[in-house]
Enzyme design. Structure first.
Site, PDB file in Angstrom:
ATOM      1  N   ASN A  63      36.567  37.818  33.055  1.00 45.14           N
ATOM      2  CA  ASN A  63      37.343  37.554  34.282  1.00 45.14           C
ATOM      3  C   ASN A  63      36.419  37.353  35.480  1.00 45.14           C
ATOM      4  O   ASN A  63      36.641  36.465  36.303  1.00 45.14           O
ATOM      5  CB  ASN A  63      38.331  38.695  34.553  1.00 45.14           C
ATOM      6  CG  ASN A  63      39.562  38.580  33.685  1.00 45.14           C
ATOM      7  OD1 ASN A  63      40.449  37.783  33.959  1.00 45.14           O
ATOM      8  ND2 ASN A  63      39.595  39.345  32.606  1.00 45.14           N
ATOM      9  N   LEU A 116      36.590  50.646  34.989  1.00 48.72           N
ATOM     10  CA  LEU A 116      37.395  51.719  34.380  1.00 48.72           C
ATOM     11  C   LEU A 116      37.448  53.014  35.193  1.00 48.72           C
ATOM     12  O   LEU A 116      38.260  53.880  34.901  1.00 48.72           O
ATOM     13  CB  LEU A 116      36.884  52.016  32.968  1.00 48.72           C
ATOM     14  CG  LEU A 116      37.032  50.848  31.978  1.00 48.72           C
ATOM     15  CD1 LEU A 116      36.513  51.236  30.598  1.00 48.72           C
ATOM     16  CD2 LEU A 116      38.476  50.379  31.881  1.00 48.72           C
ATOM     17  N   LEU A 139      38.340  55.521  38.229  1.00 54.43           N
ATOM     18  CA  LEU A 139      39.336  55.650  39.294  1.00 54.43           C
ATOM     19  C   LEU A 139      38.650  55.465  40.652  1.00 54.43           C
ATOM     20  O   LEU A 139      37.567  56.012  40.887  1.00 54.43           O
ATOM     21  CB  LEU A 139      39.969  57.043  39.212  1.00 54.43           C
ATOM     22  CG  LEU A 139      41.196  57.296  40.065  1.00 54.43           C
ATOM     23  CD1 LEU A 139      42.368  56.434  39.589  1.00 54.43           C
ATOM     24  CD2 LEU A 139      41.580  58.766  40.007  1.00 54.43           C
ATOM     25  N   ASN A 161      43.441  44.845  41.497  1.00 50.83           N
ATOM     26  CA  ASN A 161      43.093  45.029  40.089  1.00 50.83           C
ATOM     27  C   ASN A 161      43.959  44.120  39.231  1.00 50.83           C
ATOM     28  O   ASN A 161      45.054  43.742  39.635  1.00 50.83           O
ATOM     29  CB  ASN A 161      43.367  46.491  39.702  1.00 50.83           C
ATOM     30  CG  ASN A 161      43.029  46.791  38.249  1.00 50.83           C
ATOM     31  OD1 ASN A 161      41.959  46.385  37.752  1.00 50.83           O
ATOM     32  ND2 ASN A 161      43.913  47.481  37.548  1.00 50.83           N
ATOM     33  N   HIS A 170      45.710  44.114  35.433  1.00 49.84           N
ATOM     34  CA  HIS A 170      46.017  44.964  34.284  1.00 49.84           C
ATOM     35  C   HIS A 170      46.619  44.095  33.173  1.00 49.84           C
ATOM     36  O   HIS A 170      47.482  43.264  33.458  1.00 49.84           O
ATOM     37  CB  HIS A 170      47.004  46.061  34.698  1.00 49.84           C
ATOM     38  CG  HIS A 170      47.240  47.054  33.611  1.00 49.84           C
ATOM     39  ND1 HIS A 170      46.334  48.041  33.304  1.00 49.84           N
ATOM     40  CD2 HIS A 170      48.248  47.174  32.721  1.00 49.84           C
ATOM     41  CE1 HIS A 170      46.793  48.739  32.272  1.00 49.84           C
ATOM     42  NE2 HIS A 170      47.953  48.238  31.905  1.00 49.84           N
ATOM     43  N   ASP A 173      46.694  52.326  38.199  1.00 50.63           N
ATOM     44  CA  ASP A 173      47.742  51.315  37.954  1.00 50.63           C
ATOM     45  C   ASP A 173      49.038  51.545  38.714  1.00 50.63           C
ATOM     46  O   ASP A 173      50.115  51.152  38.252  1.00 50.63           O
ATOM     47  CB  ASP A 173      48.049  51.213  36.435  1.00 50.63           C
ATOM     48  CG  ASP A 173      46.803  50.889  35.624  1.00 50.63           C
ATOM     49  OD1 ASP A 173      45.947  50.149  36.136  1.00 50.63           O
ATOM     50  OD2 ASP A 173      46.698  51.379  34.493  1.00 50.63           O
TER      51      ASP A 173
END
Ligand code: GRF
Length: 188
Positions: free
Chosen positions: A14, A85, A87, A102, A104, A145
């Protein structure tokens, strides 16, 4: 000029798409790639594209604000998480209020949260016999998330799709949409 920092822990497909997409853009510039793994392939992709890289360690990331200084020195406006990955700590969320996004690999709020990354997501989608999956691009807050959703796109799943098939379908959406969605968001 808006300067982006991409945070990534892994392969960086990405990140590569984003770097290529903005390569010739005169308003949006990928200024920095940050990784928590010194051997992450994403660092090689950045170097091939003459983008500065920074490797961070857990202790400094959570216990100091050193990274914030590094970002400010480079006049970073937006942080793009592309397979990062860890937090994001409070001090960064506050300093970059609604300026961290972000991607997901599922349709949040389903299949998100701590530990839900990579193939685990697609295996859970498969186990639940979902008829669709997709991508979610969202703002980042201090919970995994949980920030508000900016964009979602779905793909249809067939009953005999394996979790690898699901991963491929979702990745195709990521590569198609992430950079254009970033562009639109930064223009608005
Ligand atoms: C992507 O699936 C993205 O949705 C998730 O991490 C993965 C990164 O993949 N947040 P890559 O390293 O860009 O290939």
């Amino acid at each position: 000029m808006k300067n982006l920092a991409i945070f990534a822990s892994g392969t960086g497909t990405n990140a590569k798409k984003i770097i290529e997409y903005f390569h010739t853009n005169s308003h949006i510039n990928v200024r920095l790639v940050v990784s928590n793994k010194k051997d992450a392939p994403v660092l090689g992709i950045a170097q091939e594209n003459n983008i500065e890289t920074l490797v961070i360690n857990r202790q400094d990331f959570y216990e100091t604000k050193q990274l914030l200084q590094e970002l400010r020195q480079r006049e970073i406006d937006w942080i793009i998480l592309a397979g990062f990955l860890w937090l994001i700590p409070d001090y960064l969320v506050k300093a970059f209020d609604r300026k961290i996004i972000n991607i997901h690999p599922a349709l949040l709020p389903k299949y998100g949260g701590k530990g839900m990354y990579g193939m685990r997501v697609h295996e859970a989608v498969k186990a639940a016999h979902e008829h669709e999956s997709g991508i979610t691009i969202h703002y980042v807050n201090e919970h995994y998330d949980k920030g508000s959703i900016i964009f979602q796109e779905k793909c249809v799943l067939e009953p005999n799709d394996t979790s690898e098939d699901i991963a491929h379908k979702v990745q195709a959406l990521e590569h198609q949409y992430f950079a254009p969605v970033i562009e639109k968001l930064l223009q608005s």
